[in-house]
Scaffold this motif. Structure first.
Motif, mmCIF file in Angstrom:
data_model
loop_
_atom_site.group_PDB
_atom_site.id
_atom_site.type_symbol
_atom_site.label_atom_id
_atom_site.label_comp_id
_atom_site.label_asym_id
_atom_site.label_seq_id
_atom_site.Cartn_x
_atom_site.Cartn_y
_atom_site.Cartn_z
ATOM 1 N N ILE A 1 0.813 -1.213 0.000
ATOM 2 C CA ILE A 1 0.000 0.000 0.000
ATOM 3 C C ILE A 1 0.855 1.277 0.000
ATOM 4 O O ILE A 1 0.371 2.353 -0.319
ATOM 5 C CB ILE A 1 -0.944 -0.016 1.219
ATOM 6 N N ALA B 1 0.627 3.846 -2.620
ATOM 7 C CA ALA B 1 -0.460 4.817 -2.572
ATOM 8 C C ALA B 1 -0.238 5.890 -1.514
ATOM 9 O O ALA B 1 -0.827 6.965 -1.587
ATOM 10 C CB ALA B 1 -1.784 4.107 -2.299
ATOM 11 N N THR B 2 0.631 5.613 -0.547
ATOM 12 C CA THR B 2 0.836 6.565 0.546
ATOM 13 C C THR B 2 2.134 7.362 0.422
ATOM 14 O O THR B 2 2.234 8.466 0.940
ATOM 15 C CB THR B 2 0.818 5.843 1.908
ATOM 16 N N ASP C 1 -4.333 -9.251 -1.467
ATOM 17 C CA ASP C 1 -4.854 -8.325 -0.477
ATOM 18 C C ASP C 1 -4.606 -8.957 0.891
ATOM 19 O O ASP C 1 -4.912 -10.145 1.084
ATOM 20 C CB ASP C 1 -6.361 -8.107 -0.652
ATOM 21 N N VAL D 1 -9.709 -1.814 5.081
ATOM 22 C CA VAL D 1 -8.290 -1.584 4.842
ATOM 23 C C VAL D 1 -7.657 -2.912 4.443
ATOM 24 O O VAL D 1 -7.718 -3.884 5.190
ATOM 25 C CB VAL D 1 -7.556 -1.048 6.096
ATOM 26 N N PHE E 1 -6.661 1.289 -9.586
ATOM 27 C CA PHE E 1 -6.867 1.002 -8.166
ATOM 28 C C PHE E 1 -5.913 1.813 -7.297
ATOM 29 O O PHE E 1 -6.309 2.402 -6.294
ATOM 30 C CB PHE E 1 -6.666 -0.493 -7.900
ATOM 31 N N VAL E 2 -4.636 1.861 -7.678
ATOM 32 C CA VAL E 2 -3.648 2.618 -6.899
ATOM 33 C C VAL E 2 -3.982 4.110 -6.890
ATOM 34 O O VAL E 2 -3.856 4.788 -5.864
ATOM 35 C CB VAL E 2 -2.214 2.381 -7.433
ATOM 36 N N GLU F 1 -6.551 4.689 -4.354
ATOM 37 C CA GLU F 1 -5.993 4.580 -3.004
ATOM 38 C C GLU F 1 -5.198 5.837 -2.626
ATOM 39 O O GLU F 1 -5.224 6.271 -1.474
ATOM 40 C CB GLU F 1 -5.096 3.345 -2.904
ATOM 41 N N LYS G 1 -7.594 8.316 -1.532
ATOM 42 C CA LYS G 1 -8.180 7.939 -0.234
ATOM 43 C C LYS G 1 -7.262 8.318 0.923
ATOM 44 O O LYS G 1 -7.717 8.848 1.944
ATOM 45 C CB LYS G 1 -8.438 6.425 -0.227
ATOM 46 N N TRP G 2 -5.968 8.050 0.778
ATOM 47 C CA TRP G 2 -5.044 8.216 1.895
ATOM 48 C C TRP G 2 -4.448 9.609 2.020
ATOM 49 O O TRP G 2 -4.097 10.041 3.123
ATOM 50 C CB TRP G 2 -3.915 7.188 1.791
#
Length: 327
Positions: free
Chosen positions: A94, A97-98, A122, A249, A307-308, A311, A314-315
């Protein structure tokens, strides 16, 4: 006409040569760069994947290289700057994405400096507590949290780690601030949780299943959209069914190549990945870690990238609101 012919000949020859190189790929070992230390959950996923991809890649040697540091950005940058030939790939979670928000001076662009090859799995998160915590289920835990506001310590494996991210989202969802206690890895954080030095933790099933099964920690819920089937976790409710609407999550893992890697090589790698994702032995190993192997369209590069991007959206606001960064 002559000029046109002379121009087309080199282009045609280059295309033939290019096609031949792609057809022969791979002719040397492929390296999967893991931006975290050996022995961690992402490292274990990468090593299982390396084994599963060897056969569909014609028996090629696939090795793992651990390049840890700076919230995963050091290893990612190593791949972003590597030759775009398909021999240096990235297995990341993840953090893809962060990182764009967590690492303010990030030396690459997640969405444009990589070729997306497809997602791998996942990994759900589990909300766990110290053995002496008086709460025995999630309902009792919420009562305890509300009665102890300002006194609760929430451990994590370091800024940018999966446990740090899940902890931030959990606090935001319940509207209660806790004191974050960062550690240098999951190991020391788990040791202190089992010893009662910290109160709560939200971490990957790959790190917590054995501790839950051994009753060394108290387990309250999982972050997946539905209950898990793993023997040690099948009785845990989801956080959504426990009252936290839309709380989900998953620490996804994906495969990436440097931007500009030839399309035929990318196709070979994606084809090999899709074969690996259906390998019964690989699936069994991932299930043993509490991970769910991707079996949907996210194994396609375009869906993986989409998808990434979602994310990241989102983050990013959560990280900015917390005002906690790696650098």
């Amino acid at each position: 006409m002559k000029k046109t012919f002379k121009t087309l000949v080199p282009v045609a020859l280059a295309a033939v040569a290019f096609g031949a190189v792609a057809q022969e790929f791979p002719t040397k070992p492929i390296t999967l760069v893991v931006p975290f230390a050996a022995g961690g959950p992402t490292d274990r996923v990468a090593r299982d994947l390396a084994e599963a991809m060897r056969k569909p890649l014609g028996g090629a040697v696939v090795v793992v290289d651990n390049a840890a540091g700076a919230g995963g950005s050091i290893g990612a940058n190593k791949v972003a700057k590597a030759p775009a030939d398909g021999y240096t790939l990235l297995v990341h979670h993840i953090g893809m994405a962060t990182m764009p928000t967590l690492v303010r001076n990030i030396p690459f662009k997640v969405e444009s400096d990589f070729e997306y090859l497809g997602m791998i799995n996942d990994v759900p998160m589990t909300l766990i507590g110290k053995p002496s915590l008086p709460a025995n289920n999630y309902r009792e835990l919420t009562t305890w949290i509300n009665a102890n506001k300002g006194k609760i310590n929430l451990g994590n494996a370091g800024v940018g780690s999966a446990s740090h991210l899940c902890g931030m989202l959990f606090q935001n969802a319940i509207g209660v601030d806790m004191t974050a206690i960062p550690y240098k890895g999951t190991g020391p954080a788990m040791t202190d949780l089992m010893g009662g030095q910290i109160d709560l933790m939200c971490d990957q099933t790959t790190n917590t299943t054995a501790q839950i099964e051994g009753k060394k920690v108290k387990a309250y819920a999982v972050s997946s959209p539905k209950r898990l089937t793993t023997a040690a976790l099948k009785d845990l409710p989801t956080l959504q069914e426990s009252g936290l609407k839309d709380f989900e999550v998953s620490i996804f893992h994906g495969l990436y190549a440097p931007k500009g890697t030839p399309a035929p090589v990318l196709k070979k790698l994606n084809d090999a990945l899709k074969v690996a994702l259906k390998d019964p032995d690989f699936i069994k190993k991932q299930e043993g870690l509490g991970a769910v192997v991707v079996n949907d369209r996210r194994s396609d590069p375009a869906e993986h990238k989409k998808f990434v991007a979602a994310e990241i959206a989102k983050w990013s606001p959560l990280i900015k609101a917390a005002n906690v960064y790696v650098d």
